[in-house]
Design an enzyme around this catalytic site. Structure first.
Site, PDB file in Angstrom:
ATOM      1  N   GLY A  78     -11.042   0.807  -3.428  1.00  0.00           N
ATOM      2  CA  GLY A  78      -9.925   0.460  -4.310  1.00  0.00           C
ATOM      3  C   GLY A  78      -9.835  -1.064  -4.321  1.00  0.00           C
ATOM      4  N   ASP A 121     -14.812   0.097  -6.219  1.00  0.00           N
ATOM      5  CA  ASP A 121     -13.791   0.590  -7.153  1.00  0.00           C
ATOM      6  C   ASP A 121     -14.476   1.447  -8.214  1.00  0.00           C
ATOM      7  OD1 ASP A 121     -10.674  -0.430  -7.689  1.00  0.00           O
ATOM      8  OD2 ASP A 121     -11.642   0.439  -9.458  1.00  0.00           O
ATOM      9  N   HIS A 124       6.432   6.899   6.828  1.00  0.00           N
ATOM     10  CA  HIS A 124       6.457   5.729   5.943  1.00  0.00           C
ATOM     11  C   HIS A 124       7.103   6.141   4.609  1.00  0.00           C
ATOM     12  CE1 HIS A 124       5.316   2.014   4.063  1.00  0.00           C
ATOM     13  NE2 HIS A 124       4.514   2.611   3.191  1.00  0.00           N
TER      14      HIS A 124
HETATM   15  C1  LMR Z   1       4.983  -0.266   0.580  1.00  0.00           C
HETATM   16  O1  LMR Z   1       5.761   0.113   1.451  1.00  0.00           O
HETATM   17  O2  LMR Z   1       5.000  -1.411   0.111  1.00  0.00           O
HETATM   18  C2  LMR Z   1       3.932   0.678   0.068  1.00  0.00           C
HETATM   19  O3  LMR Z   1       4.068   1.917   0.674  1.00  0.00           O
HETATM   20  C3  LMR Z   1       3.947   0.773  -1.409  1.00  0.00           C
HETATM   21  C4  LMR Z   1       5.216   1.368  -1.971  1.00  0.00           C
HETATM   22  O4  LMR Z   1       5.105   2.129  -2.948  1.00  0.00           O
HETATM   23  O5  LMR Z   1       6.310   1.063  -1.504  1.00  0.00           O
END
Ligand code: LMR
EC number: 1.1.1.37
Length: 313
Positions: A8, A33, A176
């Site tokens: 990517g 990519d 996350h």
């Molecule tokens: C971030 O935290 O910056 C990444 O996971 C991208 C996003 O979409 O927030």
């Protein structure tokens, strides 16, 4: 000779490759990519900064030619689409799961011993998917989200304290996601002093909230996901591995009983070295943190379950 592949060459991948080259983390960085010419062009552009910036890394670009990635020590997956304002990372699963799976399979064909660092979102679930679909040992598949979220946490703490981000210690564990990450305010310090003794509870809560929506705030401002911090966080994780730094970094890794969870990739502190994850560090969480971790884990399990619905697992 060390070699890193970044798949990517969009904003995140190109930033990651650029930081890797600038910091001379590896002798060779390959960018791949699907879009014709993009990696080649960006690699050439970056190579033309070598004299200005004084680095010695060779950067190679290629269009979908996995043979050029052969024998990489570490591969970084940034493939897939970024989110748009108002979206969650989890909403990307339908598009990104298939892409990440096939990229991971192609990479492994040419670099069977590589350690895989995942940046694509939803990051914990994409890490889980790569690990499960490739059947690799758990030390070799790492999601970089905790490194990114912790860097944001330290930035917001430094803003509140009026200091440099490097003077602050702090860690974010959990998923996350906008609602799943857990900035550990109780353990954060400024020059060894708990920040809870330096900032009001209200201020600290604001810092925690800003950290959690850090990515969403940038997505709103930029109209697409952030790239400098995600790309740099990926490079930071790669550097810890390639240079065998044995640094403690929060990353999304497969838990098998640690933190009371199993069959789940989620952010916890780990020691990173030449074998990838060298050790999972078990923090003593208090009751509130344990409850937040359990809720975060439940949410990530739920996103993982959607991998079956989209036919990726
Ligand atoms: C971030 O935290 O910056 C990444 O996971 C991208 C996003 O979409 O927030």
């Amino acid at each position: 000779m060390s070699k890193v592949t970044v798949v990517g060459a969009g904003n995140v991948g190109a930033t990651c490759a650029n930081v890797l080259a600038f910091n001379e983390v590896a002798d060779e960085v390959v960018m791949l990519d699907v879009k014709e010419g993009v990696s080649e062009g960006k690699a050439m552009d970056m190579m033309q900064t070598a004299q200005l910036l004084g680095f010695d890394t060779t950067i190679v670009g290629c269009t979908n030619d996995y043979a050029q990635t052969a024998n990489s020590d570490v591969v970084v997956i940034t493939s897939g689409i970024p989110r748009k304002p108002g979206m969650t990372r989890e909403e990307l699963i339908g598009v990104n799961a298939g892409i990440v799976k096939s990229v991971a399979e192609n990479l492994l064909k040419y670099s069977p011993n590589a350690i895989i660092v995942v940046i694509s979102n939803p990051m914990d679930t994409m890490t889980y998917l790569a690990l499960k679909s490739l059947g690799l040992p758990k030390n070799r598949v790492i999601g970089m989200g905790g490194a990114l979220d912790s860097s944001r946490f330290k930035y917001f703490l430094s803003q509140a304290l009026g200091c440099n981000a490097n003077e602050v210690e702090g860690m974010v564990i959990g998923g996350h996601g906008d609602t799943t990450m857990i900035p550990l305010a109780r353990l954060a310090t400024y020059k060894g002093q708990p920040v809870s003794t330096l900032l009001s509870e209200e201020k600290l809560n604001e810092v925690v909230a800003s950290t959690m929506v850090g990515g969403a705030t940038l997505t709103k401002l930029l109209g697409t996901s952030a790239w400098y911090a995600p790309g740099a966080a990926g490079a930071y994780v790669v550097e810890s591995i390639i240079h065998n730094q044995k640094k403690m970094v929060p990353c999304s890794v497969m838990l098998e009983g640690e933190y009371g969870e199993s069959d789940l990739c989620i952010g916890v502190p780990v020691i990173l070295g030449k074998n990838g994850i060298e050790k999972i560090v078990e923090l003593e969480l208090n009751a509130d943190e344990k409850a937040k971790f359990a809720a975060s884990a439940a949410a990530v399990h739920k996103t993982n379950a959607a991998l079956k619905e989209v036919g990726a697992l």
